[in-house]
Scaffold this active site. Structure first.
Site, mmCIF file in Angstrom:
data_model
loop_
_atom_site.group_PDB
_atom_site.id
_atom_site.type_symbol
_atom_site.label_atom_id
_atom_site.label_comp_id
_atom_site.label_asym_id
_atom_site.label_seq_id
_atom_site.Cartn_x
_atom_site.Cartn_y
_atom_site.Cartn_z
ATOM 1 N N PHE A 14 -34.745 12.995 -15.069
ATOM 2 C CA PHE A 14 -34.053 13.429 -13.858
ATOM 3 C C PHE A 14 -35.068 14.134 -12.979
ATOM 4 C CE2 PHE A 14 -29.329 13.242 -13.966
ATOM 5 C CZ PHE A 14 -29.190 12.536 -15.152
ATOM 6 N N LYS A 39 -42.864 12.125 -10.243
ATOM 7 C CA LYS A 39 -42.463 12.475 -11.618
ATOM 8 C C LYS A 39 -42.292 11.211 -12.461
ATOM 9 C CE LYS A 39 -40.431 16.930 -10.517
ATOM 10 N NZ LYS A 39 -39.256 17.736 -10.226
ATOM 11 N N ASP A 91 -39.868 25.622 -17.057
ATOM 12 C CA ASP A 91 -41.266 25.190 -17.055
ATOM 13 C C ASP A 91 -42.208 26.276 -17.560
ATOM 14 O OD1 ASP A 91 -41.011 22.583 -16.005
ATOM 15 O OD2 ASP A 91 -40.542 23.448 -14.049
ATOM 16 N N LYS A 141 -36.314 46.795 -26.457
ATOM 17 C CA LYS A 141 -35.834 46.703 -25.082
ATOM 18 C C LYS A 141 -36.869 47.301 -24.106
ATOM 19 C CE LYS A 141 -32.045 48.182 -22.143
ATOM 20 N NZ LYS A 141 -30.908 49.062 -22.011
ATOM 21 N N LYS A 174 -44.709 10.974 -15.679
ATOM 22 C CA LYS A 174 -44.069 11.105 -16.996
ATOM 23 C C LYS A 174 -43.867 9.745 -17.662
ATOM 24 C CE LYS A 174 -41.899 15.258 -15.210
ATOM 25 N NZ LYS A 174 -41.193 16.448 -15.636
ATOM 26 N N ASN A 229 -31.705 29.165 -15.916
ATOM 27 C CA ASN A 229 -31.390 28.569 -14.610
ATOM 28 C C ASN A 229 -29.906 28.205 -14.561
ATOM 29 O OD1 ASN A 229 -31.005 25.918 -15.734
ATOM 30 N ND2 ASN A 229 -33.228 25.773 -15.874
#
Ligand code: PMT
Length: 402
Positions: free
Chosen positions: A324, A338, A277, A287, A342, A208
């Site tokens: 975060f 969250k 995730d 490959k 968490k 990301n």
């Protein structure tokens, strides 16, 4: 960083005096108020006008010159100093101060100040290693004077060895550090930063946009405030802050394992990383070829990665776990969910679509939500400032727990 700080720069007579101009310029960029005192020998290497122009202040050289203020100058400068830096510090000036000699404006002012005094030695290697100079430095250190060790390299005299004045950027950093409160001393803080990557084959991976900047800022500020810091980082192009222990990882599972190793002995875990995730359920050993898919499609099955923040949030006992939330919509609702799921002490929510927030940039726009659902919105800020806010909140929780 040095706004409203009075920094006195003492320049003694060595060739590295030219580097002191860069030092003054850098101090001004940090918004310090800079006064320069030069020895007469220093003024033979570089003109007082250079310092006057850079410091935007008069430069002091002669003890008996017409005073620039109606004050006894060596006393008023000595009192004004928040910090005193001698750069370059020659063997001569170190020797004079160590032996109580005050025979010019610079040595007299150093003798009269009660502020922190820092020496940045610069001299020929043999002079630097001379037992007399070494003894003088040891004695000054015993008395509480600080030294920024010189670098090793080719010197102006063409000798190779220790004696090259520390880089002005490092001297400025040292000065900044001398003003930072060390309120997290004795605490071990684990910070995760950056993205994770999940390989598909030996050539390709999924990842990301996280650059690691937010997490690296937290690690740096925590270290500056005296904490023992472990920075667990996914792949980034950033130079890790000095003085933190760095653990490099690739995948979310690697990050999980790395956190697990550090968790028992830490007091605080801050999850600024953006771990993936999901991971491909199979990683090809070779490959993947263009023609491996069917009907011009390559279907990859993804399986769920563990949620690191959730796992350690649930078993944290009296540790502090900060998460975060990177969202594109419904920022507060999702962040609150969250926070609860968490079992975090607080969550730092950022809308990554907002200009000035989220990935890659040097700034962020955050909302901090704590366990009692207190919600505070902050304006756009440098990531270092956001890090300060987060650590202020961590410090507050640590204090209320003890
Ligand atoms: O790195 P930068 O370019 O500076 O960008 C900063 C940032 C946008 C990455 C950072 O500010 C940020 O928001 N980090 C969290 C990114 C994220 O993964 O958010 P999330 O809402 O998907 O996850 C919520 C929390 O769970 C986060 O603390 C995350 O670290 C943690 N998590 C997520 C998934 C997972 N498998 N394990 C986790 O621990």
């Amino acid at each position: 960083m040095l706004k409203n700080k009075n920094v006195i720069v003492g320049v003694s007579g060595g060739i590295a005096a030219y580097k002191a101009a860069d030092l003054v310029s850098r101090l001004k960029k940090q918004h310090a108020n800079v006064d320069v005192i030069m020895t007469e020998n220093a003024a033979k290497f570089i003109s007082p006008l250079t310092f006057q122009t850079l410091a935007i202040n008069p430069v002091y050289v002669d003890m008996f010159a017409e005073p620039k203020h109606f004050d006894v100058e060596h006393i008023s400068l000595a009192k004004k100093a928040d910090v005193f830096i001698i750069a370059p510090a020659t063997a001569n000036i170190i020797g004079k101060i160590a032996n109580g000699i005050a025979d010019d404006l610079l040595t007299t002012t150093i003798m009269a100040t009660t502020s922190k005094v820092i020496f940045a030695p610069a001299m020929n290697t043999n002079m630097y290693l001379n037992p007399i100079v070494q003894k003088n430095m040891s004695y000054l250190k015993e008395l509480g004077y600080e030294f920024i060790e010189p670098g090793t390299g080719l010197l102006a005299c063409q000798d190779y060895g220790p004696g090259r004045m520390a880089e002005p950027a490092d001297i400025v950093e040292h000065i900044i550090q001398s003003f930072v409160k060390k309120d997290l001393e004795g605490k071990k803080i684990v910070v995760t930063a950056g993205p994770t990557i999940e390989p598909l084959d030996p050539v390709r991976y999924v990842t990301n946009h996280s650059s690691g900047k937010m997490g690296y800022s937290i690690a740096k500020v925590a270290k500056d405030r005296g904490a023992e810091v472990v920075l667990i980082t996914g792949p980034t192009h950033l130079e890790p802050p000095k003085g933190v222990r760095v653990v490099r990882v690739n995948t979310t599972l690697d990050m999980f394992d790395a956190v697990e190793k550090e968790f028992d002995s830490c007091q605080v875990l801050i999850k600024a990383a953006a771990p993936l995730d999901f991971r491909p359920d199979k990683v090809s050993d070779v490959k993947i070829k263009k023609d491996d898919g069917e009907n011009d499609q390559l279907n990859i099955r993804y399986i769920k990665n563990p949620d690191i923040a959730e796992y350690f949030g649930r078993i944290k006992e009296d540790r502090i776990v900060v998460g975060f939330a990177a969202e594109t919509d419904n920022l507060i609702d999702y962040a609150k969910k969250k926070l609860k799921k968490k079992n975090l002490d607080f969550i730092v929510a950022n809308n990554i679509l907002k200009e000035g927030a989220g990935f890659k940039g040097d700034t962020n726009i955050v909302t901090i939500i704590d366990k009692d659902e207190n919600i505070i919105d902050y304006p756009v800020m440098d990531k270092d400032k956001v890090a300060q806010l987060i650590l202020d909140k961590v410090k507050y929780i640590l204090d209320t727990k003890s």
